[in-house]
Design a protein around this motif. Structure first.
Motif, PDB file in Angstrom:
ATOM      1  N   ASP A 100     -15.315  57.324  -7.917  1.00 48.78           N
ATOM      2  CA  ASP A 100     -14.372  57.351  -9.026  1.00 48.78           C
ATOM      3  C   ASP A 100     -14.571  56.164  -9.959  1.00 48.78           C
ATOM      4  N   THR A 101     -14.095  56.342 -11.179  1.00 48.66           N
ATOM      5  CA  THR A 101     -14.403  55.376 -12.232  1.00 48.66           C
ATOM      6  C   THR A 101     -13.795  54.005 -11.928  1.00 48.66           C
ATOM      7  N   ARG A 134     -18.720  64.412 -10.012  1.00 48.85           N
ATOM      8  CA  ARG A 134     -18.239  63.591 -11.132  1.00 48.85           C
ATOM      9  C   ARG A 134     -19.335  62.722 -11.749  1.00 48.85           C
ATOM     10  N   GLU A 136     -21.425  62.789 -14.168  1.00 53.03           N
ATOM     11  CA  GLU A 136     -21.494  62.551 -15.615  1.00 53.03           C
ATOM     12  C   GLU A 136     -20.371  61.629 -16.071  1.00 53.03           C
ATOM     13  N   LYS A 137     -19.201  61.846 -15.528  1.00 51.43           N
ATOM     14  CA  LYS A 137     -18.039  61.012 -15.875  1.00 51.43           C
ATOM     15  C   LYS A 137     -18.290  59.550 -15.465  1.00 51.43           C
ATOM     16  N   ARG A 140     -20.739  57.468 -17.807  1.00 53.06           N
ATOM     17  CA  ARG A 140     -20.433  57.177 -19.217  1.00 53.06           C
ATOM     18  C   ARG A 140     -20.314  55.695 -19.492  1.00 53.06           C
ATOM     19  N   ASN A 186     -26.592  59.659 -20.589  1.00 55.22           N
ATOM     20  CA  ASN A 186     -25.959  58.370 -20.854  1.00 55.22           C
ATOM     21  C   ASN A 186     -26.950  57.210 -20.899  1.00 55.22           C
TER      22      ASN A 186
END
Ligand code: COA
Ligand code: MG
Length: 299
Positions: A100-101, A134, A136-137, A140, A186
């Motif tokens: 997760d980010t 996830r 690609e997310k 970024r 990205n």
């Protein structure tokens, strides 16, 4: 040394707690070394391994990229690992199991708080089902400007999903390509997972060739014997270099100075091919510089 064009063909994991492997690693011709404080170190040995690695990095003459794989940042060990890596002046920190980010943001914030220079980059391991979904997310730019590479962890993916791919990794390909695409969308580098059977040279070469066709910049490795074949597979071949030289010299001719598209031996060649040709030649230069360094030689 000056690194005009960083190379990613061969990135070798070296267990952080293994004194013999550390000593040996200095003279290897890998493009990068990931000093591993995570999977390759038993829980009770984490602190000792970190101190060993700190001492090693202070005197190491390894000429390629230096990366430290840290424990998860939310653990005390992870934060200590990060501090050590920052102090040692390595090129990148590899974060395990990124899904997760917040993981990326927290690591970037911790590095900022340590006044780490901008050239200290983050590499993220994509090795869980959620990480793949996830990718690609996570890739970024807005998430962390420090992120520069995605690294596939195929063994963990196998374990976490129960997938049993064939030798050509047929069943894994959609997931691998999703990670490659996330990186390309990205502007990140992307590295293929390890090949465990280090005595199987043919199988390793096949997997390197497949990885190159898929768009990976290089492969993560577990054994010194894998360095030379990975360098060969992910570096430009002779035909590719000849093509690149032909394209650069064709566009350099006065009559082509203003041309957007020309033909070489009956093949259409555009300015975008010129950009790619220059990249290939820059890579050749970087490889030549790398192999003339005194400490880079095969074991
Ligand atoms: N880095 C540096 N040196 C290595 C090495 C590595 N990853 N793997 C092997 N070597 C060295 C050995 O120390 C040995 O050196 P020596 O003959 O001068 O003593 C030499 O290369 C030959 O090794 P070999 O005997 O063929 O293998 P091994 O039994 O010593 O090691 C592994 C096999 C798999 C344990 C070892 O390659 C390894 O630890 N790889 C990395 C594992 C890892 O980091 N995993 C986590 C990420 S997936
Ligand atoms: Mg792992």
């Amino acid at each position: 040394m000056t690194r005009t064009h960083a190379l990613f063909r061969s990135i070798l994991y070296v267990p952080g707690a293994n004194a013999r492997a550390l000593e040996k690693s200095d003279g290897l011709a890998a493009d990068g070394i990931v000093y591993d404080l995570k999977d390759a170190v038993a829980p009770e040995a984490k602190g000792a391994a970190r101190e060993k690695l700190r001492e090693h990095l202070a005197v190491s003459r390894f000429a390629g990229q230096r990366i430290v794989r840290v424990n998860p940042i939310e653990t005390g060990d992870g934060t200590e690992d990060l501090l050590m890596a920052r102090g040692a002046g390595v090129d990148a920190v590899l974060l395990p199991k990124v899904e997760d980010t917040d993981t990326l943001k927290d690591a970037a914030r911790a590095l900022d708080e340590m006044d780490a220079p901008a050239r200290l980059r983050l590499w993220a391991m994509i090795e869980t089902p959620r990480g793949i979904a996830r990718a690609e997310k996570l890739a970024r730019k807005g998430v962390s400007g420090r992120l520069s590479s995605l690294v596939v962890g195929t063994n963990d993916i196998r374990l976490a999903t129960g997938i049993r791919p064939d030798a050509a990794r047929t069943e894994l390909l959609p997931w691998l390509m999703q990670i490659v695409l996330a990186a390309k969308a990205n502007g990140l580098f992307v590295l293929d997972g390890v090949y465990g059977d280090f005595r199987d040279v043919d199988g390793f070469e096949r997997e390197c060739a497949a990885g190159r066709r898929m768009g990976f910049d290089g492969k993560t490795l577990i054994h010194p014997a894998q360095i030379a074949p990975a360098n060969a597979a992910f570096g430009p071949g002779e035909a590719e270099i000849r093509d690149a030289e032909a394209i650069v010299s064709a566009f350099a001719r006065p009559e082509n100075a203003a041309a957007g598209v020309i033909q070489i031996d009956g093949r259409m060649v555009e300015r975008l091919h010129l950009t790619e040709a220059r990249r290939v030649l820059a890579m050749r230069e970087a490889i030549a510089a790398r192999s003339s360094e005194p400490s880079s030689r095969d074991p």
